[in-house]
Design an enzyme around this catalytic site. Structure first.
Site, PDB file in Angstrom:
ATOM      1  N   GLU A  33       1.006  21.541   5.474  1.00  0.00           N
ATOM      2  CA  GLU A  33      -0.206  20.755   5.725  1.00  0.00           C
ATOM      3  C   GLU A  33      -1.415  21.655   5.540  1.00  0.00           C
ATOM      4  N   GLY A 145      -0.990  11.427   0.748  1.00  0.00           N
ATOM      5  CA  GLY A 145      -1.900  10.412   1.264  1.00  0.00           C
ATOM      6  C   GLY A 145      -3.031  10.001   0.353  1.00  0.00           C
ATOM      7  N   LEU A 187     -14.589  -4.121   8.659  1.00  0.00           N
ATOM      8  CA  LEU A 187     -14.629  -5.049   9.795  1.00  0.00           C
ATOM      9  C   LEU A 187     -14.290  -4.350  11.111  1.00  0.00           C
ATOM     10  N   GLY A 272     -12.190   0.760  -0.124  1.00  0.00           N
ATOM     11  CA  GLY A 272     -10.818   1.125  -0.465  1.00  0.00           C
ATOM     12  C   GLY A 272     -10.620   2.626  -0.488  1.00  0.00           C
ATOM     13  N   ASP A 313       0.650   6.601   0.990  1.00  0.00           N
ATOM     14  CA  ASP A 313      -0.563   6.174   0.276  1.00  0.00           C
ATOM     15  C   ASP A 313      -0.643   6.721  -1.147  1.00  0.00           C
ATOM     16  N   MET A 319      -1.542   0.532   1.709  1.00  0.00           N
ATOM     17  CA  MET A 319      -1.872   1.839   2.309  1.00  0.00           C
ATOM     18  C   MET A 319      -1.849   1.679   3.822  1.00  0.00           C
ATOM     19  N   LEU A 320      -0.649   1.714   4.376  1.00  0.00           N
ATOM     20  CA  LEU A 320      -0.469   1.499   5.810  1.00  0.00           C
ATOM     21  C   LEU A 320       0.432   2.583   6.383  1.00  0.00           C
ATOM     22  N   HIS A 445       6.347 -18.236  29.654  1.00  0.00           N
ATOM     23  CA  HIS A 445       5.095 -18.933  29.929  1.00  0.00           C
ATOM     24  C   HIS A 445       4.401 -18.285  31.117  1.00  0.00           C
TER      25      HIS A 445
HETATM   26  P1  FAD Z   1      -2.014  10.711   5.092  1.00  0.00           P
HETATM   27  O1  FAD Z   1      -1.991  10.209   6.473  1.00  0.00           O
HETATM   28  O2  FAD Z   1      -3.272  10.572   4.318  1.00  0.00           O
HETATM   29  O3  FAD Z   1      -1.597  12.250   5.169  1.00  0.00           O
HETATM   30  C1  FAD Z   1      -1.575  13.063   4.047  1.00  0.00           C
HETATM   31  C2  FAD Z   1      -1.699  14.507   4.487  1.00  0.00           C
HETATM   32  O4  FAD Z   1      -1.407  15.334   3.374  1.00  0.00           O
HETATM   33  C3  FAD Z   1      -3.094  14.883   4.952  1.00  0.00           C
HETATM   34  O5  FAD Z   1      -3.030  15.476   6.229  1.00  0.00           O
HETATM   35  C4  FAD Z   1      -3.571  15.897   3.904  1.00  0.00           C
HETATM   36  O6  FAD Z   1      -4.393  16.909   4.448  1.00  0.00           O
HETATM   37  C5  FAD Z   1      -2.264  16.469   3.417  1.00  0.00           C
HETATM   38  N1  FAD Z   1      -2.329  17.030   2.064  1.00  0.00           N
HETATM   39  C6  FAD Z   1      -2.805  16.449   0.936  1.00  0.00           C
HETATM   40  N2  FAD Z   1      -2.646  17.259  -0.117  1.00  0.00           N
HETATM   41  C7  FAD Z   1      -2.055  18.369   0.335  1.00  0.00           C
HETATM   42  C8  FAD Z   1      -1.628  19.577  -0.284  1.00  0.00           C
HETATM   43  N3  FAD Z   1      -1.726  19.771  -1.600  1.00  0.00           N
HETATM   44  N4  FAD Z   1      -1.076  20.530   0.505  1.00  0.00           N
HETATM   45  C9  FAD Z   1      -0.932  20.353   1.836  1.00  0.00           C
HETATM   46  N5  FAD Z   1      -1.309  19.221   2.469  1.00  0.00           N
HETATM   47  C10 FAD Z   1      -1.856  18.253   1.725  1.00  0.00           C
HETATM   48  N6  FAD Z   1      -2.941   2.151   8.765  1.00  0.00           N
HETATM   49  C11 FAD Z   1      -2.238   1.398   9.625  1.00  0.00           C
HETATM   50  O7  FAD Z   1      -1.070   1.112   9.381  1.00  0.00           O
HETATM   51  N7  FAD Z   1      -2.799   0.934  10.779  1.00  0.00           N
HETATM   52  C12 FAD Z   1      -4.091   1.198  11.097  1.00  0.00           C
HETATM   53  O8  FAD Z   1      -4.570   0.775  12.141  1.00  0.00           O
HETATM   54  C13 FAD Z   1      -4.851   1.990  10.211  1.00  0.00           C
HETATM   55  N8  FAD Z   1      -6.142   2.287  10.486  1.00  0.00           N
HETATM   56  C14 FAD Z   1      -6.836   3.066   9.625  1.00  0.00           C
HETATM   57  C15 FAD Z   1      -8.173   3.326   9.911  1.00  0.00           C
HETATM   58  C16 FAD Z   1      -8.942   4.091   9.050  1.00  0.00           C
HETATM   59  C17 FAD Z   1     -10.386   4.372   9.386  1.00  0.00           C
HETATM   60  C18 FAD Z   1      -8.342   4.619   7.874  1.00  0.00           C
HETATM   61  C19 FAD Z   1      -9.141   5.471   6.943  1.00  0.00           C
HETATM   62  C20 FAD Z   1      -7.020   4.350   7.575  1.00  0.00           C
HETATM   63  C21 FAD Z   1      -6.257   3.570   8.438  1.00  0.00           C
HETATM   64  N9  FAD Z   1      -4.927   3.253   8.158  1.00  0.00           N
HETATM   65  C22 FAD Z   1      -4.224   2.463   9.025  1.00  0.00           C
HETATM   66  C23 FAD Z   1      -4.253   3.743   6.953  1.00  0.00           C
HETATM   67  C24 FAD Z   1      -3.360   4.953   7.292  1.00  0.00           C
HETATM   68  O9  FAD Z   1      -4.151   5.955   7.888  1.00  0.00           O
HETATM   69  C25 FAD Z   1      -2.687   5.471   6.038  1.00  0.00           C
HETATM   70  O10 FAD Z   1      -2.019   4.417   5.383  1.00  0.00           O
HETATM   71  C26 FAD Z   1      -1.682   6.558   6.378  1.00  0.00           C
HETATM   72  O11 FAD Z   1      -2.301   7.631   7.038  1.00  0.00           O
HETATM   73  C27 FAD Z   1      -0.978   7.067   5.125  1.00  0.00           C
HETATM   74  O12 FAD Z   1      -0.055   8.031   5.489  1.00  0.00           O
HETATM   75  P2  FAD Z   1       0.421   9.167   4.470  1.00  0.00           P
HETATM   76  O13 FAD Z   1       1.421   9.974   5.216  1.00  0.00           O
HETATM   77  O14 FAD Z   1       0.786   8.580   3.185  1.00  0.00           O
HETATM   78  O15 FAD Z   1      -0.882  10.058   4.191  1.00  0.00           O
HETATM   79  P1  NAI Z   2      -9.887  -2.670   1.639  1.00  0.00           P
HETATM   80  O1  NAI Z   2      -9.206  -2.683   0.338  1.00  0.00           O
HETATM   81  O2  NAI Z   2      -9.232  -3.256   2.816  1.00  0.00           O
HETATM   82  O3  NAI Z   2     -11.293  -3.397   1.527  1.00  0.00           O
HETATM   83  C1  NAI Z   2     -12.256  -3.030   0.594  1.00  0.00           C
HETATM   84  C2  NAI Z   2     -13.231  -4.179   0.444  1.00  0.00           C
HETATM   85  O4  NAI Z   2     -14.326  -3.729  -0.332  1.00  0.00           O
HETATM   86  C3  NAI Z   2     -12.622  -5.380  -0.266  1.00  0.00           C
HETATM   87  O5  NAI Z   2     -12.894  -6.547   0.457  1.00  0.00           O
HETATM   88  C4  NAI Z   2     -13.329  -5.358  -1.617  1.00  0.00           C
HETATM   89  O6  NAI Z   2     -13.473  -6.646  -2.189  1.00  0.00           O
HETATM   90  C5  NAI Z   2     -14.674  -4.740  -1.253  1.00  0.00           C
HETATM   91  N1  NAI Z   2     -15.400  -4.152  -2.365  1.00  0.00           N
HETATM   92  C6  NAI Z   2     -14.885  -3.438  -3.390  1.00  0.00           C
HETATM   93  N2  NAI Z   2     -15.883  -3.085  -4.242  1.00  0.00           N
HETATM   94  C7  NAI Z   2     -17.037  -3.584  -3.729  1.00  0.00           C
HETATM   95  C8  NAI Z   2     -18.398  -3.571  -4.143  1.00  0.00           C
HETATM   96  N3  NAI Z   2     -18.788  -2.984  -5.291  1.00  0.00           N
HETATM   97  N4  NAI Z   2     -19.334  -4.189  -3.382  1.00  0.00           N
HETATM   98  C9  NAI Z   2     -18.963  -4.807  -2.234  1.00  0.00           C
HETATM   99  N5  NAI Z   2     -17.684  -4.856  -1.795  1.00  0.00           N
HETATM  100  C10 NAI Z   2     -16.735  -4.246  -2.526  1.00  0.00           C
HETATM  101  O7  NAI Z   2     -10.272  -1.122   1.866  1.00  0.00           O
HETATM  102  P2  NAI Z   2     -10.819  -0.378   3.145  1.00  0.00           P
HETATM  103  O8  NAI Z   2     -11.352  -1.347   4.121  1.00  0.00           O
HETATM  104  O9  NAI Z   2     -11.696   0.701   2.656  1.00  0.00           O
HETATM  105  O10 NAI Z   2      -9.497   0.264   3.732  1.00  0.00           O
HETATM  106  C11 NAI Z   2      -8.769   1.249   2.970  1.00  0.00           C
HETATM  107  C12 NAI Z   2      -7.314   1.226   3.307  1.00  0.00           C
HETATM  108  O11 NAI Z   2      -7.085   1.714   4.605  1.00  0.00           O
HETATM  109  C13 NAI Z   2      -6.730  -0.157   3.227  1.00  0.00           C
HETATM  110  O12 NAI Z   2      -5.883  -0.221   2.125  1.00  0.00           O
HETATM  111  C14 NAI Z   2      -5.960  -0.346   4.479  1.00  0.00           C
HETATM  112  O13 NAI Z   2      -4.644  -0.621   4.209  1.00  0.00           O
HETATM  113  C15 NAI Z   2      -6.096   0.953   5.255  1.00  0.00           C
HETATM  114  N6  NAI Z   2      -6.558   0.619   6.588  1.00  0.00           N
HETATM  115  C16 NAI Z   2      -5.735  -0.123   7.396  1.00  0.00           C
HETATM  116  C17 NAI Z   2      -6.155  -0.540   8.625  1.00  0.00           C
HETATM  117  C18 NAI Z   2      -5.246  -1.380   9.427  1.00  0.00           C
HETATM  118  O14 NAI Z   2      -4.064  -1.462   9.105  1.00  0.00           O
HETATM  119  N7  NAI Z   2      -5.710  -2.027  10.465  1.00  0.00           N
HETATM  120  C19 NAI Z   2      -7.458  -0.186   9.160  1.00  0.00           C
HETATM  121  C20 NAI Z   2      -8.256   0.568   8.229  1.00  0.00           C
HETATM  122  C21 NAI Z   2      -7.795   0.954   7.007  1.00  0.00           C
END
Ligand code: FAD
Ligand code: NAI
Length: 467
Positions: A33, A145, A187, A272, A313, A319-320, A445
């Site tokens: 990491e 990721g 949102l 995104g 991711d 991307m979850l 219930h």
């Molecule tokens: P990541 O969690 O992105 O981890 C990748 C890791 O690899 C990082 O720590 C990075 O530093 C490391 N890395 C990268 N390249 C290298 C390298 N060359 N050498 C060493 N280390 C490296 N998903 C949900 O399911 N529920 C949610 O509620 C949710 N909320 C979110 C809220 C926000 C604001 C954001 C931005 C995302 C959210 N997500 C949520 C999405 C979720 O965070 C990602 O889908 C998830 O973290 C992906 O996991 P991953 O293991 O693929 O990668």
């Molecule tokens: P998203 O893909 O959910 O939403 C991006 C939004 O931006 C879409 O509605 C799209 O139509 C809009 N958009 C794109 N181009 C635009 C433009 N030029 N002008 C205006 N709107 C535009 O991506 P978001 O919200 O950034 O989240 C990224 C990822 O992180 C998601 O894929 C999601 O899976 C993950 N995530 C998951 C969460 C959860 O599971 N609760 C919480 C937060 C993130």
């Protein structure tokens, strides 16, 4: 040079879960990491900190708006934003330490630094102050990721034009926050600041919110968030964002091609995320990325190079965090010759606003597009005793079932605790339950889960009992 059976690159939910499962299966495992703290996006700047702020801001909102109705007088209610932020950081800290503990418990070697492939079985780890380590490994799991992406004309200076990462740690609560993108990030974080008193304007390109989820959820979410004070500008194409002093101006065009301007003290870009595969040396070992920068994999999640797998991711799909975790377990078990499976259609999606929105399986749009012969059942939360007790009457449960066989095809809901309720829908889908099966099961219930049973009753002969 130490040799490992498996080396995982990246410690997010995909990577650390893969490493644990590899270790459980007897493989000598290392995880690399680049950051000091383990946990990746999810634990450090994603799921955990965003949900911590959502919870805190919801307490504040409830105290402000609803305590009086409950007969609680909370005088001189004040926001202590530095404390709220600190609590979030504490939760993140504890959760990341928990991963460190899990690595130790499972005897996984943790290496800190940026990983680059030298060849398919040799990885160079560049640490701090020029420190370099070489890792020899039989197999590799890439779990690097994703990173926030932007759009042409919008440059994130990370001060006024920010990504979700900065939005989680702002020095002060914005007076007016312009959010580009009405998806999950926009949102959820928009909700946080709306509850804390910011004016929040969401500018969305499409004519709907949360486009990945069932259309009915987007409509209901928009309705209640509007009621909560958020403002929505749909069908607006953002052209640019510019910063002058402490002010940001976002220029967009509407459906008629007319220019519309939004200004605030911060602009959150939430359009995104892009896969993070930078500087991994993939070219050197013969792995080409697809047109969206993702690592292509086959049905075993193995890349073009045998023995190198990719998950989370950085590959195609939602991307979850929980999708990444499933893939981590899948790859570890595949490596030792087991035959795991992932049903991608049973991976739920959740939006953590209040109320929450969640869905799993086919959306109604998808079924319509395929001319599928389906039936729909609905039940509104306002008809639930439990929802009235807590004053959480917004929302509904919708079930989509095969018209001939009654097999459940999709379940979509908006309402209190939908994020937890969706687990029942996942079980129903995985076990290929019929709507009748669930309709005949006892649901305690008063609970919100009764809405699921009632929606099933509606789907099977319009026989809901409480409406
Ligand atoms: P990541 O969690 O992105 O981890 C990748 C890791 O690899 C990082 O720590 C990075 O530093 C490391 N890395 C990268 N390249 C290298 C390298 N060359 N050498 C060493 N280390 C490296 N998903 C949900 O399911 N529920 C949610 O509620 C949710 N909320 C979110 C809220 C926000 C604001 C954001 C931005 C995302 C959210 N997500 C949520 C999405 C979720 O965070 C990602 O889908 C998830 O973290 C992906 O996991 P991953 O293991 O693929 O990668
Ligand atoms: P998203 O893909 O959910 O939403 C991006 C939004 O931006 C879409 O509605 C799209 O139509 C809009 N958009 C794109 N181009 C635009 C433009 N030029 N002008 C205006 N709107 C535009 O991506 P978001 O919200 O950034 O989240 C990224 C990822 O992180 C998601 O894929 C999601 O899976 C993950 N995530 C998951 C969460 C959860 O599971 N609760 C919480 C937060 C993130």
């Amino acid at each position: 040079m130490e040799k490992f059976d498996t080396t995982v690159i990246g410690s997010g939910p995909g990577g650390y879960v893969a490493a644990i499962r590899c270790a459980q299966l007897g493989l000598k495992t290392a995880i690399i990491e680049r950051h000091h703290k383990l946990g990746g996006t999810c634990l450090n700047v994603g799921c955990i900190p965003s949900k911590a702020l959502l919870d805190s801001s919801e307490h504040f909102n409830n105290a402000k708006r609803y305590f009086e109705t409950h007969g609680i007088n909370a005088e001189k209610l004040e926001l202590n934003w530095p404390r709220m932020r600190q609590r979030k950081d504490d939760v993140v800290g504890q959760t990341c330490e928990g991963i460190q503990y899990l690595m130790k418990k499972n005897k996984i070697t943790v290496l800190t630094g940026h990983a680059t492939f030298k060849d398919a079985q040799t990885i160079i780890v560049n640490g701090e102050a020029g420190a370099e380590q070489t890792v020899n490994t039989e197999r590799v799991i890439i779990a690097t990721g994703s990173k926030p992406s932007s759009i042409p004309g919008v440059v994130c200076d990370k001060k006024r034009v920010i990504t979700s990462t900065e939005a989680l740690s702002l020095e002060k609560v914005p007076e007016k926050l312009i959010v580009i993108g009405g998806g999950v990030v926009g949102l959820e974080l928009g909700s946080v600041y709306n509850r804390l008193g910011s004016v929040v304007q969401v500018v969305e390109y499409l004519d709907r919110l949360i486009p990945g989820m069932d259309l009915s959820l987007g409509k209901e979410v928009q309705r209640f968030l509007k009621k909560q004070g958020m403002e929505f500008f749909l069908s607006r194409t953002v052209q640019s964002a510019s910063v002058k002093g402490k002010s940001v101006t976002v220029v967009a065009t509407n459906k008629n091609g007319e220019k519309v301007e939004f200004s605030g003290d911060y602009c959150l870009v939430a359009v995104g995320r892009r896969p993070y595969s930078d500087n991994l040396g993939l070219d050197d070992i013969g792995i080409a990325l697809d047109e969206q920068g993702r690592i292509p994999v086959n049905e075993h999640l193995e890349t073009a190079i045998p023995g190198i797998y990719a998950i989370g991711d950085v590959i195609a799909g939602a991307m979850l965090a929980h999708k990444a975790e499933e893939e981590g377990v899948f790859v570890a078990e595949t490596m030792v010759g087991q035959k795991p499976h992932i049903n991608y259609k049973s991976i739920p999606e959740v939006l953590y606003t209040w109320p929450e929105a969640a869905g799993v399986g086919f959306t109604e749009d998808e079924l319509k597009a395929e001319n599928y012969n389906y039936t729909a059942g609905n039940f509104p939360f306002k008809a639930l005793g439990r929802a009235r007790v807590s004053m959480d009457t917004d929302g509904f449960v919708k079930v989509l079932a095969d018209k001939d066989t009654d097999e459940i095809l999709g379940i979509h809901m908006v309402g209190a605790r939908a994020a937890d309720l969706i687990a029942e829908a996942v079980v129903a889908l995985e076990y290929r339950a019929s709507a009748e099966d669930i309709a005949r099961m006892s649901h305690a219930h008063p609970t919100y889960a009764e809405a699921i049973k009632e929606a099933m009753l509606d789907a099977t002969g319009k026989r809901s009992l409480h409406i």
